[in-house]
Design an enzyme around this catalytic site. Structure first.
Site, PDB file in Angstrom:
ATOM      1  N   ASN A  11       7.776   3.403   0.134  1.00 12.04           N
ATOM      2  CA  ASN A  11       6.490   3.639   0.794  1.00 12.04           C
ATOM      3  C   ASN A  11       6.173   2.404   1.631  1.00 12.04           C
ATOM      4  OD1 ASN A  11       3.819   4.025   1.494  1.00 12.04           O
ATOM      5  ND2 ASN A  11       3.021   3.806  -0.595  1.00 12.04           N
ATOM      6  N   TRP A  12       6.284   2.559   2.944  1.00 12.98           N
ATOM      7  CA  TRP A  12       6.084   1.392   3.820  1.00 12.98           C
ATOM      8  C   TRP A  12       4.613   1.044   4.028  1.00 12.98           C
ATOM      9  CZ3 TRP A  12      10.013   2.232   8.448  1.00 12.98           C
ATOM     10  CH2 TRP A  12      11.316   2.018   7.969  1.00 12.98           C
ATOM     11  N   LYS A  13       3.705   1.943   3.641  1.00 11.24           N
ATOM     12  CA  LYS A  13       2.269   1.699   3.855  1.00 11.24           C
ATOM     13  C   LYS A  13       2.024   1.437   5.349  1.00 11.24           C
ATOM     14  CE  LYS A  13       2.105   0.295  -0.908  1.00 11.24           C
ATOM     15  NZ  LYS A  13       1.475  -0.454  -1.968  1.00 11.24           N
ATOM     16  N   HIS A  97      -1.986   8.575  -3.326  1.00  5.75           N
ATOM     17  CA  HIS A  97      -1.669   7.175  -3.640  1.00  5.75           C
ATOM     18  C   HIS A  97      -2.950   6.434  -4.021  1.00  5.75           C
ATOM     19  CE1 HIS A  97      -0.493   3.000  -3.151  1.00  5.75           C
ATOM     20  NE2 HIS A  97       0.735   3.418  -3.363  1.00  5.75           N
ATOM     21  N   GLU A  99      -4.087   3.646  -3.265  1.00  9.47           N
ATOM     22  CA  GLU A  99      -4.813   3.009  -2.160  1.00  9.47           C
ATOM     23  C   GLU A  99      -5.688   4.014  -1.421  1.00  9.47           C
ATOM     24  OE1 GLU A  99      -1.379   1.171  -0.416  1.00  9.47           O
ATOM     25  OE2 GLU A  99      -1.298  -0.229  -2.097  1.00  9.47           O
ATOM     26  N   GLU A 169       2.108   5.398 -11.180  1.00 13.37           N
ATOM     27  CA  GLU A 169       1.894   4.085 -10.583  1.00 13.37           C
ATOM     28  C   GLU A 169       0.647   3.438 -11.186  1.00 13.37           C
ATOM     29  OE1 GLU A 169       4.023   3.697  -6.599  1.00 13.37           O
ATOM     30  OE2 GLU A 169       2.035   4.464  -6.179  1.00 13.37           O
ATOM     31  N   GLY A 175       1.651  -4.042  -5.959  1.00 13.17           N
ATOM     32  CA  GLY A 175       1.499  -5.189  -5.070  1.00 13.17           C
ATOM     33  C   GLY A 175       1.113  -6.473  -5.784  1.00 13.17           C
ATOM     34  N   SER A 215       5.442  -2.767  -8.135  1.00  8.84           N
ATOM     35  CA  SER A 215       6.252  -3.991  -8.143  1.00  8.84           C
ATOM     36  C   SER A 215       7.702  -3.766  -8.572  1.00  8.84           C
ATOM     37  CB  SER A 215       5.575  -5.070  -9.003  1.00  8.84           C
ATOM     38  OG  SER A 215       4.308  -5.413  -8.453  1.00  8.84           O
ATOM     39  N   GLY A 236       7.083  -0.093  -2.955  1.00  2.74           N
ATOM     40  CA  GLY A 236       6.244  -0.494  -1.832  1.00  2.74           C
ATOM     41  C   GLY A 236       6.854  -1.680  -1.103  1.00  2.74           C
ATOM     42  N   GLY A 237       6.348  -2.871  -1.392  1.00  2.00           N
ATOM     43  CA  GLY A 237       6.738  -4.086  -0.686  1.00  2.00           C
ATOM     44  C   GLY A 237       8.243  -4.261  -0.492  1.00  2.00           C
TER      45      GLY A 237
HETATM   46  P1  PGA Z   1       4.571  -2.227  -4.630  1.00  2.00           P
HETATM   47  O1  PGA Z   1       3.861  -0.846  -4.227  1.00  2.00           O
HETATM   48  O2  PGA Z   1       6.027  -1.906  -4.899  1.00  2.00           O
HETATM   49  O3  PGA Z   1       4.401  -3.115  -3.443  1.00  2.00           O
HETATM   50  O4  PGA Z   1       3.897  -2.723  -5.867  1.00  2.00           O
HETATM   51  C1  PGA Z   1       4.170   0.350  -4.899  1.00  2.00           C
HETATM   52  C2  PGA Z   1       3.390   1.498  -4.299  1.00  2.00           C
HETATM   53  O5  PGA Z   1       2.222   1.308  -3.924  1.00  2.00           O
HETATM   54  O6  PGA Z   1       3.916   2.624  -4.190  1.00  2.00           O
END
Ligand code: PGA
Length: 251
Positions: A11-13, A97, A99, A169, A175, A215, A236-237
């Site tokens: 997930n590149w956000k 998600h 966020e 999640e 993050g 993470s 994510g990251g």
């Molecule tokens: P992260 O994000 O790997 O940067 O913790 C995971 C996600 O939000 O899907």
């Protein structure tokens, strides 16, 4: 032997332009060319979806959007529909998600509407659920997961449910560099699978792929994937870097 084919999704956000997307795929594709042990999904931001789909053509990499509107078209400024995403080359879409729940007013009810719209457009939903730190500390993890699942999946039939992927999640792990231990993730995955069994029957629950997210990095993916309850990862990251993402895919 794993009971289910794993899914590793990135997930590149709100990161990467079209040019940066093309650069990623150029580096990433050769690194995962032999990875047939899992399904690979990458979720770029909207403007890069078509370029990503084109770059992934002829490979096993699938493209996901990060959200969709529940209508198919209409006067909804700033929104994007399921049929538009499918036409742009997406096969999957991330829904709910944390966020979106935290910053954009997403609720279990809107998640439910988006899920139905995704299914109607032939997209595979990747439904995200997870507890916050105060909820975990108050011993509410299980009840939060069940509420989010039941809210999201309300009124679906077992046949409608069958393509859906679920990502567990924990919000406190996203993050933050603080991963859930494989045991914590496995416990949550058991709660989810058990509830899906009650809602849609045993066959549906045994088939369901549940991904862990929060993470995930090249150095902790092996421990997570060693648990038979964990069917993949939503990254994510670390998914922004082609080398790190390839190392995760090739766990
Ligand atoms: P992260 O994000 O790997 O940067 O913790 C995971 C996600 O939000 O899907």
């Amino acid at each position: 032997m794993r009971p289910r084919v794993p899914v590793i999704a990135g997930n590149w956000k709100m990161y990467k332009s079209v040019a940066q997307t093309l650069d990623f795929f150029e580096k990433f594709k050769p690194l995962v060319a032999r990875a047939d042990h899992c399904e690979i999904v990458i979720a770029p931001p909207f403007p890069a979806l078509a370029a990503a789909a084109e770059a992934a053509r002829g490979t096993r990499i699938r493209i996901a959007a990060q959200n969709l509107h529940w209508g198919s078209e209409g006067a909804y400024t700033g929104e994007v529909s399921g049929p538009m995403l499918a036409a742009a080359g997406c096969s999957h879409v991330i829904i709910g998600h944390s966020e979106r729940r935290q910053y954009f007013g997403e609720t279990d009810q809107t998640v439910n509407r988006r899920l139905s719209a995704a299914l109607a457009a032939g997209l595979i939903p990747l439904l995200c659920i997870g507890e916050t730190l105060p909820e975990r500390e108050a011993g509410q993890t299980e009840s939060v997961l069940i509420r989010q699942l039941e809210g999201a999946l309300a009124a679906l039939t077992p046949a409608e449910f069958s393509p859906i992927l679920v990502a567990y999640e924990p919000v406190w792990a996203i993050g933050t560099g603080r991963t859930a231990t494989p045991e914590m993730a496995a416990d949550a995955h058991r709660v989810i699978r058990d509830r899906v069994g009650r809602l849609f029957g045993r066959a549906a629950s045994e088939k369901l792929r549940i991904l862990y997210g929060g993470s995930v990095k090249p150095d902790n993916i092996k421990g997570l994937m060693a648990r038979p309850e964990i069917d993949g990862a939503l990254v994510g990251g670390a998914s922004l870097d082609p080398l790190a993402m390839a190392a995760i895919v090739n766990f």
